[in-house]
Design a protein around this motif. Sequence first.
Motif, PDB file in Angstrom:
ATOM      1  N   PHE A 101      -4.681  -6.007  10.774  1.00 23.93           N
ATOM      2  CA  PHE A 101      -3.961  -7.008  10.157  1.00 23.93           C
ATOM      3  C   PHE A 101      -2.307  -7.093  10.540  1.00 23.93           C
ATOM      4  O   PHE A 101      -1.914  -7.989  10.575  1.00 23.93           O
ATOM      5  CB  PHE A 101      -4.022  -6.622   8.669  1.00 23.93           C
ATOM      6  N   TRP A 161      -4.875  -6.804   3.190  1.00 25.66           N
ATOM      7  CA  TRP A 161      -5.604  -5.541   3.582  1.00 25.66           C
ATOM      8  C   TRP A 161      -5.334  -4.669   2.374  1.00 25.66           C
ATOM      9  O   TRP A 161      -6.370  -3.951   1.899  1.00 25.66           O
ATOM     10  CB  TRP A 161      -5.028  -5.002   4.875  1.00 25.66           C
ATOM     11  N   SER A 162      -4.156  -4.421   1.868  1.00 18.72           N
ATOM     12  CA  SER A 162      -3.927  -3.378   0.929  1.00 18.72           C
ATOM     13  C   SER A 162      -4.850  -3.502  -0.266  1.00 18.72           C
ATOM     14  O   SER A 162      -5.555  -2.731  -0.970  1.00 18.72           O
ATOM     15  CB  SER A 162      -2.390  -3.275   0.352  1.00 18.72           C
ATOM     16  N   VAL A 188      -1.332  -7.846   5.626  1.00 17.20           N
ATOM     17  CA  VAL A 188      -0.976  -6.364   5.409  1.00 17.20           C
ATOM     18  C   VAL A 188      -1.173  -6.068   3.772  1.00 17.20           C
ATOM     19  O   VAL A 188      -2.088  -5.499   3.311  1.00 17.20           O
ATOM     20  CB  VAL A 188       0.127  -5.525   6.036  1.00 17.20           C
ATOM     21  N   PHE A 194     -12.371  -1.506   4.780  1.00 16.39           N
ATOM     22  CA  PHE A 194     -11.081  -1.724   5.309  1.00 16.39           C
ATOM     23  C   PHE A 194     -10.335  -0.503   5.206  1.00 16.39           C
ATOM     24  O   PHE A 194      -9.520  -0.094   4.483  1.00 16.39           O
ATOM     25  CB  PHE A 194     -10.594  -2.697   4.216  1.00 16.39           C
ATOM     26  N   THR A 211      -8.324   0.662   7.928  1.00 19.26           N
ATOM     27  CA  THR A 211      -6.879   0.770   8.436  1.00 19.26           C
ATOM     28  C   THR A 211      -6.221  -0.662   8.464  1.00 19.26           C
ATOM     29  O   THR A 211      -7.284  -1.533   8.613  1.00 19.26           O
ATOM     30  CB  THR A 211      -7.048   1.263   9.918  1.00 19.26           C
ATOM     31  N   CYS A 212      -5.024  -0.509   8.569  1.00 14.07           N
ATOM     32  CA  CYS A 212      -4.306  -1.883   8.536  1.00 14.07           C
ATOM     33  C   CYS A 212      -3.779  -2.454   9.599  1.00 14.07           C
ATOM     34  O   CYS A 212      -3.404  -3.547   9.648  1.00 14.07           O
ATOM     35  CB  CYS A 212      -3.295  -1.853   7.518  1.00 14.07           C
ATOM     36  N   LEU A 255      -7.783  -5.399  -0.226  1.00 13.06           N
ATOM     37  CA  LEU A 255      -9.094  -5.000   0.077  1.00 13.06           C
ATOM     38  C   LEU A 255      -9.521  -3.743   0.138  1.00 13.06           C
ATOM     39  O   LEU A 255     -10.430  -3.324  -0.159  1.00 13.06           O
ATOM     40  CB  LEU A 255      -9.411  -5.914   1.594  1.00 13.06           C
ATOM     41  N   ASN A 256      -8.403  -2.778   0.640  1.00 15.60           N
ATOM     42  CA  ASN A 256      -8.711  -1.482   0.889  1.00 15.60           C
ATOM     43  C   ASN A 256      -8.804  -0.773  -0.309  1.00 15.60           C
ATOM     44  O   ASN A 256      -9.745   0.151  -0.683  1.00 15.60           O
ATOM     45  CB  ASN A 256      -7.449  -0.910   1.474  1.00 15.60           C
ATOM     46  N   HIS A 309       0.745  -1.355  -0.018  1.00 13.20           N
ATOM     47  CA  HIS A 309       0.161  -0.090   0.162  1.00 13.20           C
ATOM     48  C   HIS A 309       0.957   1.308   0.015  1.00 13.20           C
ATOM     49  O   HIS A 309       0.384   2.464  -0.173  1.00 13.20           O
ATOM     50  CB  HIS A 309      -0.773  -0.090   1.180  1.00 13.20           C
ATOM     51  N   ALA A 335      -9.556 -14.598   8.747  1.00 12.39           N
ATOM     52  CA  ALA A 335      -9.172 -13.660   7.649  1.00 12.39           C
ATOM     53  C   ALA A 335      -9.423 -14.701   6.319  1.00 12.39           C
ATOM     54  O   ALA A 335      -9.747 -14.271   5.255  1.00 12.39           O
ATOM     55  CB  ALA A 335      -7.623 -13.260   7.668  1.00 12.39           C
TER      56      ALA A 335
END
Length: 179
Positions: free
Chosen positions: A133, A116-117, A113, A127, A129-130, A119-120, A84, A152
């Motif tokens: 994660f 998360w990136s 992470v 999503f 904030t990471c 999904l963000n 990210h 997850a």
Amino acid sequence: PLSVLSSWCNEMKKWAPSLKFFMLHASNTEEQLRQRKFLLDHATEHDVILTTYEMTKTTTLLNFFQRTKFHYLVLDEGHKIKCHETQVSKMMRKVHAGNKLLLTGTPLQNNLVEMWSLLNVLYPDVFTTCAPFEKHFDLGENIIDKVFLGKAQKMLEVFMLRRLKQEVEKLIPEKLETK
């Protein structure tokens, strides 16, 4: 990516011949400016704009990508945005699209992470904030929360279509060896 841009153009011609597409790619600034002007004047005449990650970072096209509202954003080689903090990943977050799809053949394996990136980019309002994660999965600090990891994995089933290697191999004809 540039390596598959011409393939996407061929696929558009083959599978969606009724859709009008524009290939947006140029290495020199003058051609980028010409393409930007053309898009500003004729963007609504095209159903699809095919481009590369690198073109979204060019200063001549930056405003176009940030101000245009797209119906769909499809990212081939979607794992390119798994970090990210990269310039490409940050730029993809600035593209406005009603629907987003990431295509990748690269499995998530390094850390949560990265998940998360991805999904963000797809759901920035969900999503945000990471931190969770990072907190539950950090190989550098030898932290692996197996319960969170399981949750997850379960959550990913909602967002991902997944083909396993053994399923794909069934579709490939057996190897024929001749001497």
